[in-house]
Design an enzyme around this catalytic site. Structure first.
Site, mmCIF file in Angstrom:
data_model
loop_
_atom_site.group_PDB
_atom_site.id
_atom_site.type_symbol
_atom_site.label_atom_id
_atom_site.label_comp_id
_atom_site.label_asym_id
_atom_site.label_seq_id
_atom_site.Cartn_x
_atom_site.Cartn_y
_atom_site.Cartn_z
ATOM 1 N N ASP A 174 18.058 0.842 10.110
ATOM 2 C CA ASP A 174 18.743 1.322 8.913
ATOM 3 C C ASP A 174 18.162 2.645 8.395
ATOM 4 O O ASP A 174 16.961 2.775 8.194
ATOM 5 C CB ASP A 174 18.608 0.248 7.833
ATOM 6 C CG ASP A 174 19.586 0.421 6.703
ATOM 7 O OD1 ASP A 174 19.593 1.503 6.093
ATOM 8 O OD2 ASP A 174 20.343 -0.531 6.423
ATOM 9 N N SER B 172 23.222 3.943 5.642
ATOM 10 C CA SER B 172 23.569 2.532 5.598
ATOM 11 C C SER B 172 25.013 2.343 5.111
ATOM 12 O O SER B 172 25.939 2.889 5.688
ATOM 13 C CB SER B 172 22.553 1.797 4.719
ATOM 14 O OG SER B 172 22.585 0.413 4.938
#
Length: 301
Positions: A183, A38
């Protein structure tokens, strides 16, 4: 003195990672390899490209971060468009602006694909929710019929940054199937395990930077309604795997940066808030180095 670096996710709070990296650089350490999930994937990619901490902070400090929130245009009223987009596209924002910005920043250093980097210099974690498995890029791209050497670094980072329901997931076309990627932090928000072999051995010292308190200092989730339940479920998915993997031996190699009250998706940061996050990361790194020592037993490459 070479080390491997691992950077956790944490949304916009990833600015604190940069402050910690500045202190690492001041101590004379250089990153041989980096990995992240991320927000940590963004910092890892820029670091692998050769940007120093001050350069990275300047890039972000000069930005209006809300420009990364690219909504889909529609003739419908905004409030209605927002929920229609969420239902059909699975995200409030497209994420294209983030990928385009990354492409430009990496291109300034001559980087476009993973072939422009030394082998395993950069590794990025994403979540393949179609097949229900963790995805390490570029390592796992062959399994999807994709050539790791020609795969866009910016695209890989964009995949790792697809915060569920916030940014649209990335759709990979594999044969006749569409694979949904979100993610990386959903399955491993702090992939420190990437630089250890099957015998838990390391090639060189590892320094991790984690945007959370130590495991034994993590606050308990308060669950009294459905919204709190969803939040607790997501936080558990994000952190439980990595928390189990981090031993007391590994904790000494991790710079922990507790939350400052800034939300992961709080993109409308003032310059003062950016600076505060940066300084927080730097101060936590200074505290870390008061006790951490480089292990000379490792081979310096």
């Amino acid at each position: 003195m070479y080390i491997d670096g691992v950077f956790s996710g944490g949304g916009i709070r990833g600015i604190a990672l940069i402050g910690a990296i500045e202190e690492i650089e001041k101590r004379g350490y250089q990153f041989a390899r980096v990995a992240g999930a991320s927000a940590g994937a963004i910092i890892a990619a820029l670091t692998a490209a050769g940007y120093k901490s001050k350069e990275i902070f300047t890039l972000i400090d000069d930005m209006d971060l809300t420009m990364l929130l690219d909504e889909r245009k529609s003739f419908l009223p905004f409030s209605l468009t927002k929920w229609v987009a969420l239902y059909w596209t699975l995200g409030l924002y497209k994420g294209d602006a983030l990928e385009e910005w990354l492409e430009e920043m990496l291109a300034r250093k001559g980087l476009r694909t993973f072939s422009d980097l030394p082998h395993q210099k950069l590794r990025i974690v994403a979540s393949d929710i179609t097949n229900g498995r963790l995805m390490v890029i570029p390592d796992d791209l062959n399994q999807y019929g994709l050539d790791p050497k020609s795969f866009s670094i910016a695209r890989a980072v964009r995949m790792s940054c697809s915060i569920p329901y916030f940014f649209e997931p990335v759709r990979l076309k594999v044969d006749r199937e569409t694979i949904i990627i979100v993610d990386g932090g959903v399955l491993s928000n702090f992939p420190i395990w990437l630089f250890e072999n099957e015998h838990n051995q390391r090639e060189r010292p590892i320094i991790g930077i984690k945007l959370s308190p130590k495991t034994d200092e993590m606050p308990k989730n308060k669950i009294e309604n459905a919204i709190q339940l969803f939040k607790a479920l997501f936080e558990t998915m994000k952190d439980a795997h990595d928390a189990r993997h981090i031993s007391s031996k590994q904790e000494k190699d991790i710079i922990f940066i507790p939350s400052t009250g800034v939300f992961a998706t709080e993109f409308a940061l003032t310059d003062e808030m950016k600076q505060e996050l940066f300084e927080q990361g730097r101060e936590c790194a200074i505290k870390f180095f008061n006790s951490w020592k480089y292990d000379r037993r490792f081979k310096v490459l």
